[in-house]
Design a protein around this motif. Structure first.
Motif, short mmCIF file in Angstrom:
data_model
loop_
_atom_site.label_atom_id
_atom_site.label_comp_id
_atom_site.label_asym_id
_atom_site.label_seq_id
_atom_site.Cartn_x
_atom_site.Cartn_y
_atom_site.Cartn_z
N CYS A 134 -44.32 31.22 14.56
CA CYS A 134 -44.06 32.27 15.55
C CYS A 134 -45.30 32.68 16.33
CB CYS A 134 -43.47 33.50 14.86
SG CYS A 134 -41.80 33.27 14.24
N ALA A 135 -46.46 32.16 15.97
CA ALA A 135 -47.72 32.59 16.60
C ALA A 135 -47.73 32.52 18.12
CB ALA A 135 -48.89 31.80 16.02
N PRO A 136 -47.13 31.49 18.75
CA PRO A 136 -47.17 31.47 20.22
C PRO A 136 -46.27 32.49 20.89
CG PRO A 136 -46.48 29.32 19.32
CD PRO A 136 -46.56 30.28 18.19
N LEU A 137 -45.34 33.06 20.14
CA LEU A 137 -44.36 33.99 20.73
C LEU A 137 -45.01 35.30 21.16
CD1 LEU A 137 -41.35 33.62 18.26
CD2 LEU A 137 -41.37 32.98 20.69
N PRO A 138 -44.44 35.96 22.15
CA PRO A 138 -44.87 37.32 22.46
C PRO A 138 -44.71 38.19 21.21
CG PRO A 138 -43.37 36.49 24.14
CD PRO A 138 -43.37 35.49 23.02
N GLU A 139 -45.59 39.15 21.05
CA GLU A 139 -45.65 39.96 19.83
C GLU A 139 -44.31 40.60 19.48
OE1 GLU A 139 -48.11 43.83 18.37
OE2 GLU A 139 -49.22 42.33 19.53
N ASP A 140 -43.60 41.13 20.47
CA ASP A 140 -42.33 41.81 20.18
C ASP A 140 -41.30 40.83 19.62
OD1 ASP A 140 -42.23 40.67 22.87
OD2 ASP A 140 -40.33 41.71 23.13
N LEU A 141 -41.24 39.65 20.20
CA LEU A 141 -40.27 38.65 19.76
C LEU A 141 -40.64 38.08 18.39
CD1 LEU A 141 -37.67 37.24 20.49
CD2 LEU A 141 -38.97 35.64 21.89
N ALA A 142 -41.92 37.83 18.18
CA ALA A 142 -42.38 37.34 16.87
C ALA A 142 -42.06 38.37 15.79
CB ALA A 142 -43.88 37.05 16.90
N GLY A 143 -42.29 39.63 16.09
CA GLY A 143 -41.99 40.69 15.13
C GLY A 143 -40.51 40.78 14.80
N GLU A 144 -39.68 40.61 15.81
CA GLU A 144 -38.23 40.64 15.61
C GLU A 144 -37.77 39.49 14.71
OE1 GLU A 144 -34.21 39.99 18.27
OE2 GLU A 144 -35.92 40.96 19.23
N LEU A 145 -38.27 38.29 15.00
CA LEU A 145 -37.88 37.13 14.18
C LEU A 145 -38.38 37.27 12.75
CD1 LEU A 145 -38.31 34.12 16.65
CD2 LEU A 145 -36.22 35.31 15.98
N LEU A 146 -39.60 37.76 12.59
CA LEU A 146 -40.14 37.96 11.24
C LEU A 146 -39.33 39.01 10.48
CD1 LEU A 146 -42.27 37.12 9.20
CD2 LEU A 146 -43.78 38.88 10.16
N ALA A 147 -38.88 40.04 11.18
CA ALA A 147 -38.04 41.06 10.53
C ALA A 147 -36.73 40.44 10.03
CB ALA A 147 -37.76 42.22 11.49
N HIS A 148 -36.16 39.52 10.81
CA HIS A 148 -34.94 38.83 10.37
C HIS A 148 -35.24 37.96 9.15
CE1 HIS A 148 -32.66 40.28 13.70
NE2 HIS A 148 -33.26 39.54 14.61
N TRP A 149 -36.36 37.25 9.18
CA TRP A 149 -36.73 36.39 8.05
C TRP A 149 -36.92 37.25 6.79
CZ3 TRP A 149 -40.03 35.46 4.16
CH2 TRP A 149 -40.01 34.19 3.59
N ASP A 150 -37.63 38.37 6.94
CA ASP A 150 -37.87 39.26 5.80
C ASP A 150 -36.57 39.84 5.26
OD1 ASP A 150 -40.63 38.87 5.80
OD2 ASP A 150 -41.03 40.65 7.02
N GLU A 151 -35.66 40.18 6.16
CA GLU A 151 -34.37 40.72 5.73
C GLU A 151 -33.61 39.68 4.90
OE1 GLU A 151 -30.12 42.38 7.55
OE2 GLU A 151 -31.84 42.11 8.90
N TYR A 152 -33.60 38.44 5.37
CA TYR A 152 -32.94 37.38 4.61
C TYR A 152 -33.61 37.20 3.25
CZ TYR A 152 -31.34 32.82 3.09
OH TYR A 152 -30.82 31.80 2.34
N ALA A 153 -34.92 37.15 3.23
CA ALA A 153 -35.65 36.92 1.98
C ALA A 153 -35.40 38.04 0.96
CB ALA A 153 -37.15 36.78 2.26
N ALA A 154 -35.35 39.28 1.44
CA ALA A 154 -35.13 40.41 0.53
C ALA A 154 -33.69 40.49 0.05
CB ALA A 154 -35.52 41.71 1.23
N ALA A 155 -32.76 40.02 0.85
CA ALA A 155 -31.33 40.00 0.50
C ALA A 155 -30.82 41.36 0.04
CB ALA A 155 -31.04 38.92 -0.54
N THR A 156 -31.18 42.40 0.76
CA THR A 156 -30.68 43.72 0.41
C THR A 156 -29.56 44.20 1.32
OG1 THR A 156 -32.50 44.70 1.68
CG2 THR A 156 -32.83 44.49 -0.70
N SER A 157 -29.51 43.72 2.55
CA SER A 157 -28.43 44.12 3.46
C SER A 157 -27.18 43.28 3.16
CB SER A 157 -28.85 43.92 4.92
OG SER A 157 -28.93 42.53 5.23
N PRO A 158 -26.00 43.80 3.52
CA PRO A 158 -24.78 43.01 3.33
C PRO A 158 -24.83 41.67 4.08
CG PRO A 158 -24.22 45.29 3.83
CD PRO A 158 -25.71 45.15 4.02
N GLU A 159 -25.44 41.68 5.28
CA GLU A 159 -25.54 40.44 6.05
C GLU A 159 -26.44 39.43 5.36
OE1 GLU A 159 -24.12 43.63 8.69
OE2 GLU A 159 -25.82 43.51 7.32
#
Length: 193
Positions: free
Chosen positions: A101-126
């Protein structure tokens, strides 16, 4: 913004590596399956079961499915039977995802990383459902592969049960997948004799 566009295109070009990242499974014809193919069918599962997923945020679920294995574009896939407690796989995959994600604009990289972290933590229903579908997609693919040995099918019968037994839908899918796996196990036993 040309700089933003360039960063997004660089990310997309780097993410293409997932097409060449091979998994331990294969297609029905015996060709090694790529992680990109797995992620595509995982997202397709969400689409075809959408009417059974009331109360879930489907766009968010699709995002989790699409980013969950992107870190593997850099250092590859570790087959489930070879994964061990304390192997730092998740730390490595997150680091690799950040590098991707390094080449991405900071806002977009942060959004994608938040999705990755959410999946990894597996705490949300999604994220819990994405994890369950991830296991189920893998087992469905295993049922299409050329016949394997009995240990392969024995492993599949226990693989990811903690994830797939969380909802009525995923348990129902799991029951069907397990029935297919049992049939393949019996076929493998007959072939071994």
């Amino acid at each position: 913004d040309p700089v933003r566009l360039t960063g997004i295109l660089e990310f997309l070009q780097a993410a293409e590596q997932l097409k060449d990242t091979l998994r331990s499974g294969s297609t029905r014809m015996g060709r090694p399956e790529s992680t990109a193919e797995h992620s595509w069918r995982l997202a397709l599962m969400v689409l075809v079961f959408e009417n059974d997923l009331a109360g879930l945020d489907i766009p968010r679920l699709l995002k989790l499915c699409l980013v969950h294995d992107l870190g593997e574009a850099i250092s590859g896939d570790v087959p489930a039977p070879l994964q061990t407690q304390g192997d730092n796989r998740q730390v490595r995959e997150r680091r690799d995802f950040q590098a991707l994600c390094a080449p991405l604009p900071e806002d977009l990289a942060g959004e994608l990383l938040a999705h990755w972290d959410e999946y990894a933590a597996a705490t949300s229903p999604e994220a819990k459902l994405a994890k369950a579908f991830d296991k189920l997609e893998t087992m469905l693919q295993h049922a299409l592969m050329p016949l394997q040995d009995t240990a392969f099918y024995d492993f599949n019968l226990t693989y990811g049960r903690d994830r797939t037994d969380r909802t009525a839908l995923t348990r129902q899918i799991r029951d069907e997948v397990d029935a297919r796996t049992h049939a393949l196990l019996e076929k493998a036993k007959r072939q071994a004799v």
